[in-house]
Enzyme design. Structure first.
Site, PDB file in Angstrom:
ATOM      1  N   ASP A  40      12.325  -0.448  -3.478  1.00 10.01           N
ATOM      2  CA  ASP A  40      12.319   0.947  -3.056  1.00 10.01           C
ATOM      3  C   ASP A  40      11.181   1.146  -2.056  1.00 10.01           C
ATOM      4  O   ASP A  40      10.244   0.340  -1.989  1.00 10.01           O
ATOM      5  CB  ASP A  40      12.132   1.862  -4.270  1.00 10.01           C
ATOM      6  CG  ASP A  40      13.473   2.222  -4.914  1.00 10.01           C
ATOM      7  OD1 ASP A  40      14.478   2.298  -4.179  1.00 10.01           O
ATOM      8  OD2 ASP A  40      13.507   2.425  -6.140  1.00 10.01           O
ATOM      9  N   ARG A  87      24.805  -8.512  -0.300  1.00 12.26           N
ATOM     10  CA  ARG A  87      25.906  -7.589  -0.075  1.00 12.26           C
ATOM     11  C   ARG A  87      25.561  -6.784   1.174  1.00 12.26           C
ATOM     12  O   ARG A  87      24.386  -6.476   1.431  1.00 12.26           O
ATOM     13  CB  ARG A  87      26.053  -6.616  -1.250  1.00 12.26           C
ATOM     14  CG  ARG A  87      26.358  -7.288  -2.560  1.00 12.26           C
ATOM     15  CD  ARG A  87      27.729  -7.871  -2.637  1.00 12.26           C
ATOM     16  NE  ARG A  87      28.779  -6.860  -2.691  1.00 12.26           N
ATOM     17  CZ  ARG A  87      30.076  -7.143  -2.592  1.00 12.26           C
ATOM     18  NH1 ARG A  87      30.468  -8.398  -2.385  1.00 12.26           N
ATOM     19  NH2 ARG A  87      30.988  -6.187  -2.669  1.00 12.26           N
ATOM     20  N   TYR A  99      15.286  -6.413  -3.858  1.00  7.64           N
ATOM     21  CA  TYR A  99      15.535  -5.004  -3.583  1.00  7.64           C
ATOM     22  C   TYR A  99      14.230  -4.257  -3.837  1.00  7.64           C
ATOM     23  O   TYR A  99      13.664  -4.347  -4.932  1.00  7.64           O
ATOM     24  CB  TYR A  99      16.645  -4.406  -4.463  1.00  7.64           C
ATOM     25  CG  TYR A  99      16.753  -2.932  -4.170  1.00  7.64           C
ATOM     26  CD1 TYR A  99      17.460  -2.487  -3.058  1.00  7.64           C
ATOM     27  CD2 TYR A  99      16.057  -1.998  -4.924  1.00  7.64           C
ATOM     28  CE1 TYR A  99      17.474  -1.149  -2.703  1.00  7.64           C
ATOM     29  CE2 TYR A  99      16.061  -0.646  -4.577  1.00  7.64           C
ATOM     30  CZ  TYR A  99      16.776  -0.242  -3.476  1.00  7.64           C
ATOM     31  OH  TYR A  99      16.779   1.084  -3.116  1.00  7.64           O
ATOM     32  N   ARG A 156      30.869   5.531  -2.444  1.00  3.63           N
ATOM     33  CA  ARG A 156      30.346   6.895  -2.468  1.00  3.63           C
ATOM     34  C   ARG A 156      30.506   7.543  -1.091  1.00  3.63           C
ATOM     35  O   ARG A 156      30.745   6.842  -0.089  1.00  3.63           O
ATOM     36  CB  ARG A 156      28.879   6.926  -2.884  1.00  3.63           C
ATOM     37  CG  ARG A 156      27.966   6.091  -2.023  1.00  3.63           C
ATOM     38  CD  ARG A 156      26.526   6.139  -2.533  1.00  3.63           C
ATOM     39  NE  ARG A 156      25.672   5.245  -1.778  1.00  3.63           N
ATOM     40  CZ  ARG A 156      24.349   5.138  -1.943  1.00  3.63           C
ATOM     41  NH1 ARG A 156      23.741   5.866  -2.841  1.00  3.63           N
ATOM     42  NH2 ARG A 156      23.645   4.303  -1.212  1.00  3.63           N
ATOM     43  N   ARG A 214      18.588  -0.727 -19.520  1.00  2.00           N
ATOM     44  CA  ARG A 214      18.378   0.402 -20.426  1.00  2.00           C
ATOM     45  C   ARG A 214      19.683   1.142 -20.680  1.00  2.00           C
ATOM     46  O   ARG A 214      20.602   1.106 -19.860  1.00  2.00           O
ATOM     47  CB  ARG A 214      17.396   1.392 -19.796  1.00  2.00           C
ATOM     48  CG  ARG A 214      15.970   0.977 -19.939  1.00  2.00           C
ATOM     49  CD  ARG A 214      15.079   2.095 -19.474  1.00  2.00           C
ATOM     50  NE  ARG A 214      15.406   2.473 -18.101  1.00  2.00           N
ATOM     51  CZ  ARG A 214      14.555   3.054 -17.287  1.00  2.00           C
ATOM     52  NH1 ARG A 214      13.352   3.334 -17.702  1.00  2.00           N
ATOM     53  NH2 ARG A 214      14.897   3.370 -16.059  1.00  2.00           N
ATOM     54  N   GLU A 234      31.040   5.029   2.178  1.00  2.00           N
ATOM     55  CA  GLU A 234      30.286   3.768   2.075  1.00  2.00           C
ATOM     56  C   GLU A 234      31.113   2.706   1.345  1.00  2.00           C
ATOM     57  O   GLU A 234      31.591   2.942   0.241  1.00  2.00           O
ATOM     58  CB  GLU A 234      28.987   4.070   1.316  1.00  2.00           C
ATOM     59  CG  GLU A 234      28.053   2.903   1.204  1.00  2.00           C
ATOM     60  CD  GLU A 234      26.707   3.326   0.596  1.00  2.00           C
ATOM     61  OE1 GLU A 234      26.206   4.439   0.878  1.00  2.00           O
ATOM     62  OE2 GLU A 234      26.162   2.530  -0.184  1.00  2.00           O
ATOM     63  N   ARG A 250      21.517  10.003 -20.870  1.00  2.00           N
ATOM     64  CA  ARG A 250      20.459  10.944 -21.286  1.00  2.00           C
ATOM     65  C   ARG A 250      21.061  11.959 -22.250  1.00  2.00           C
ATOM     66  O   ARG A 250      22.135  12.495 -21.969  1.00  2.00           O
ATOM     67  CB  ARG A 250      19.906  11.689 -20.079  1.00  2.00           C
ATOM     68  CG  ARG A 250      19.112  10.788 -19.188  1.00  2.00           C
ATOM     69  CD  ARG A 250      18.480  11.606 -18.074  1.00  2.00           C
ATOM     70  NE  ARG A 250      18.006  10.690 -17.046  1.00  2.00           N
ATOM     71  CZ  ARG A 250      17.778  11.031 -15.794  1.00  2.00           C
ATOM     72  NH1 ARG A 250      17.978  12.271 -15.404  1.00  2.00           N
ATOM     73  NH2 ARG A 250      17.340  10.143 -14.933  1.00  2.00           N
TER      74      ARG A 250
HETATM   75  C1  FAD Z   1      21.587   1.341   1.273  1.00  2.00           C
HETATM   76  C2  FAD Z   1      20.137   1.430   0.891  1.00  2.00           C
HETATM   77  C3  FAD Z   1      19.653   2.613   0.367  1.00  2.00           C
HETATM   78  C4  FAD Z   1      18.309   2.704   0.022  1.00  2.00           C
HETATM   79  N1  FAD Z   1      17.890   3.876  -0.523  1.00  2.00           N
HETATM   80  C5  FAD Z   1      16.601   3.990  -0.901  1.00  2.00           C
HETATM   81  C6  FAD Z   1      16.164   5.195  -1.526  1.00  2.00           C
HETATM   82  O1  FAD Z   1      16.916   6.139  -1.741  1.00  2.00           O
HETATM   83  N2  FAD Z   1      14.860   5.259  -1.889  1.00  2.00           N
HETATM   84  C7  FAD Z   1      13.976   4.232  -1.685  1.00  2.00           C
HETATM   85  O2  FAD Z   1      12.801   4.351  -2.048  1.00  2.00           O
HETATM   86  N3  FAD Z   1      14.380   3.080  -1.083  1.00  2.00           N
HETATM   87  C8  FAD Z   1      15.662   2.938  -0.691  1.00  2.00           C
HETATM   88  N4  FAD Z   1      16.088   1.783  -0.093  1.00  2.00           N
HETATM   89  C9  FAD Z   1      15.107   0.707   0.180  1.00  2.00           C
HETATM   90  C10 FAD Z   1      14.445   0.790   1.571  1.00  2.00           C
HETATM   91  O3  FAD Z   1      15.431   0.692   2.568  1.00  2.00           O
HETATM   92  C11 FAD Z   1      13.412  -0.343   1.679  1.00  2.00           C
HETATM   93  O4  FAD Z   1      12.383  -0.133   0.742  1.00  2.00           O
HETATM   94  C12 FAD Z   1      12.759  -0.476   3.068  1.00  2.00           C
HETATM   95  O5  FAD Z   1      13.691  -0.453   4.096  1.00  2.00           O
HETATM   96  C13 FAD Z   1      11.994  -1.786   3.146  1.00  2.00           C
HETATM   97  O6  FAD Z   1      11.308  -1.873   4.376  1.00  2.00           O
HETATM   98  P1  FAD Z   1      11.020  -3.272   5.070  1.00  2.00           P
HETATM   99  O7  FAD Z   1      10.134  -3.000   6.217  1.00  2.00           O
HETATM  100  O8  FAD Z   1      10.570  -4.260   4.051  1.00  2.00           O
HETATM  101  O9  FAD Z   1      12.451  -3.797   5.558  1.00  2.00           O
HETATM  102  P2  FAD Z   1      13.408  -3.274   6.711  1.00  2.00           P
HETATM  103  O10 FAD Z   1      13.491  -1.794   6.692  1.00  2.00           O
HETATM  104  O11 FAD Z   1      14.674  -4.033   6.572  1.00  2.00           O
HETATM  105  O12 FAD Z   1      12.678  -3.699   8.060  1.00  2.00           O
HETATM  106  C14 FAD Z   1      12.679  -5.032   8.534  1.00  2.00           C
HETATM  107  C15 FAD Z   1      12.764  -4.990  10.044  1.00  2.00           C
HETATM  108  O13 FAD Z   1      12.594  -6.321  10.547  1.00  2.00           O
HETATM  109  C16 FAD Z   1      13.413  -6.478  11.680  1.00  2.00           C
HETATM  110  N5  FAD Z   1      13.641  -7.921  11.865  1.00  2.00           N
HETATM  111  C17 FAD Z   1      14.233  -8.771  11.015  1.00  2.00           C
HETATM  112  N6  FAD Z   1      14.251 -10.030  11.520  1.00  2.00           N
HETATM  113  C18 FAD Z   1      13.649  -9.953  12.730  1.00  2.00           C
HETATM  114  C19 FAD Z   1      13.356 -10.927  13.742  1.00  2.00           C
HETATM  115  N7  FAD Z   1      13.668 -12.232  13.592  1.00  2.00           N
HETATM  116  N8  FAD Z   1      12.732 -10.523  14.887  1.00  2.00           N
HETATM  117  C20 FAD Z   1      12.400  -9.205  15.047  1.00  2.00           C
HETATM  118  N9  FAD Z   1      12.652  -8.253  14.107  1.00  2.00           N
HETATM  119  C21 FAD Z   1      13.260  -8.629  12.969  1.00  2.00           C
HETATM  120  C22 FAD Z   1      14.665  -5.690  11.332  1.00  2.00           C
HETATM  121  O14 FAD Z   1      15.349  -5.309  12.509  1.00  2.00           O
HETATM  122  C23 FAD Z   1      14.098  -4.495  10.565  1.00  2.00           C
HETATM  123  O15 FAD Z   1      13.908  -3.377  11.416  1.00  2.00           O
HETATM  124  C24 FAD Z   1      17.426   1.623   0.215  1.00  2.00           C
HETATM  125  C25 FAD Z   1      17.923   0.428   0.736  1.00  2.00           C
HETATM  126  C26 FAD Z   1      19.252   0.315   1.040  1.00  2.00           C
HETATM  127  C27 FAD Z   1      19.780  -0.998   1.518  1.00  2.00           C
END
Ligand code: FAD
Length: 382
Positions: free
Chosen positions: A350, A249, A348, A279, A173, A300, A177
């Site tokens: 949220d 990344r 990715y 940032r 997009r 970062e 704004r």
């Molecule tokens: C830099 C960054 C900024 C972000 N900012 C935002 C934001 O502002 N707003 C927003 O809505 N979302 C944001 N997000 C997205 C958010 O982090 C994710 O939506 C969320 O973390 C996803 O949760 P998850 O449980 O799928 O994954 P994760 O949080 O990655 O959890 C997966 C878990 O599995 C564990 N694991 C992996 N492999 C194994 C294994 N073999 N054995 C045991 N444990 C294991 C890991 O240790 C981890 O704790 C951001 C993401 C990043 C990278």
């Protein structure tokens, strides 16, 4: 019949699915290889300053999904927080997303919305046909000056390649704004958990049918003790990277403290390519209802993810898509495992989308298991 289910990962995906299954009467074990719950949303108070730190980078909760908003508010009170990002470019500070204030400040003008719209259209590169790359798309949308100041340097640092090598689809997009709205997100609901995300996840996991095991890495042989596994770790990692590594990344955070207010806002981007970081996050500004004299900040840096690094952002360009398709084929041959979350589906996501998918995945499992039907390897396709 009640099942015994293993959650690999005690982040949002594992916690939300685990909670729903426990509420349906299934017994759940959640393992995480880290020493803490909450995955990448993990927050903790800094011992010296008491500032709530977003340890794996800044997390702002925003959503249009009313059910998800109510869900998170059931476990933790969310207080108002509006993300207003600034950027430093060419030695000056501007507001993001690019808005009327940014345009007027950058070009030294006092344009009204319609005038600004015409002005920006006049800057667009008219010689371009259908844009194929991120760079062409940006030049078509905003012209060279705004592209160079706000999009080019940041993108090079974030993705480690020139925007002329990235597909146009990344910039879907017009990133501008034509009013003074500098709220970074469009969503209806936005806020911060009063006591941090870790507290919220702790409460989600707090159920008599859920057992959490930290510092516990999943091995495939663990699965035999369970009826089903929900795997929120990396999809390629589940298969010991046998087909190669999916590209990510990673981020490095350079943490520093400051006696006072370092930058006056939570997030300051750096658009210039010669500034190596993308940032700076000043964590105390994520809790504007708290008072702290001292400050904790993160510089970062983004770079290619190596084997020992934490995978943050999936790259998903043509090569990765081809490899992903092969892993999906492999995963579909597995029995009794479902790949979930940002790493399990290599997307990715949220937090609100993560929770929505987790709730729907758990509902599907409860329904299918009651009908003695098989849960697929992917409830949401990667
Ligand atoms: C830099 C960054 C900024 C972000 N900012 C935002 C934001 O502002 N707003 C927003 O809505 N979302 C944001 N997000 C997205 C958010 O982090 C994710 O939506 C969320 O973390 C996803 O949760 P998850 O449980 O799928 O994954 P994760 O949080 O990655 O959890 C997966 C878990 O599995 C564990 N694991 C992996 N492999 C194994 C294994 N073999 N054995 C045991 N444990 C294991 C890991 O240790 C981890 O704790 C951001 C993401 C990043 C990278």
């Amino acid at each position: 019949m009640k099942k015994r289910v293993l959650m690999v990962g005690a982040g949002l995906s594992g916690a939300v699915i685990g909670r729903k299954l426990a509420e349906a009467g299934h017994s759940v074990v959640a393992v995480d290889e880290r020493s803490h719950i909450a995955g990448n949303c993990y927050t903790e108070r800094d011992g010296e300053t008491d500032v709530m730190v977003h340890v794996y980078g800044p997390h702002i909760f925003h959503t249009d999904d009313e059910e998800v908003w109510q869900y998170v508010n059931t476990f933790e009170r969310f207080l108002p927080f509006v993300n207003r990002v600034k950027t430093t470019s060419g030695g000056r500070v501007y507001l993001l997303p690019i808005n009327l204030h940014t345009i007027n400040q950058f070009f030294g003008k006092t344009l009204r919305p319609d005038e600004a719209r015409e002005f920006i259209a006049s800057l667009a590169d008219r010689n371009l046909g259908e844009p194929k790359t991120f760079e062409e798309q940006a030049l078509k949308f905003v012209g060279k000056q705004l592209y160079d100041a706000f999009l080019r340097g940041y993108t090079i640092k974030q993705w480690g390649c020139d925007p002329s090598e990235l597909p146009a689809s990344i910039l879907k997009r017009l990133p501008v704004r034509f009013n003074y709205d500098d709220n970074y997100f469009f969503h209806r609901f936005q806020g911060m958990p009063e006591n941090g995300y870790t507290k919220m996840v702790e409460k989600i996991l707090d159920h008599e049918l859920i057992e959490v095991r930290l510092n516990s890495r999943f091995e495939k042989s663990d699965a035999s003790a369970f009826d089903h596994v929900f795997f929120s770790g990396p999809l390629d990692g589940y298969f010991d990277f046998e087909l190669g590594r999916l590209g990510y990344r990673t981020l490095d955070f350079e943490r520093f403290s400051y006696d006072g207010d370092y930058q006056g806002c939570a997030v300051m981007n750096y658009g210039d390519v010669d500034v190596p970081y993308t940032r700076i996050t000043e964590h105390k500004h994520f809790s504007p209802w708290e008072r702290h004299e001292k400050s904790i900040c993160y510089r970062e840096y983004s770079r290619a993810c190596g084997a020992e690094d934490i995978p943050y952002y999936p790259i998903r360009l043509a090569d990765e898509q081809a490899l992903l398709a092969r892993y999906i084929e492999r995963a579909n041959q597995e029995a009794n495992v479902t790949f979930v979350g940002r790493l399990g589906t290599y997307r990715y996501l949220d937090m609100d989308v993560t929770i929505r998918e987790a709730l729907d995945t758990a509902d599907a499992y409860v329904r299918l298991s009651s009908q003695a039907c098989k849960m697929p390897a992917f409830f949401v396709s990667p």
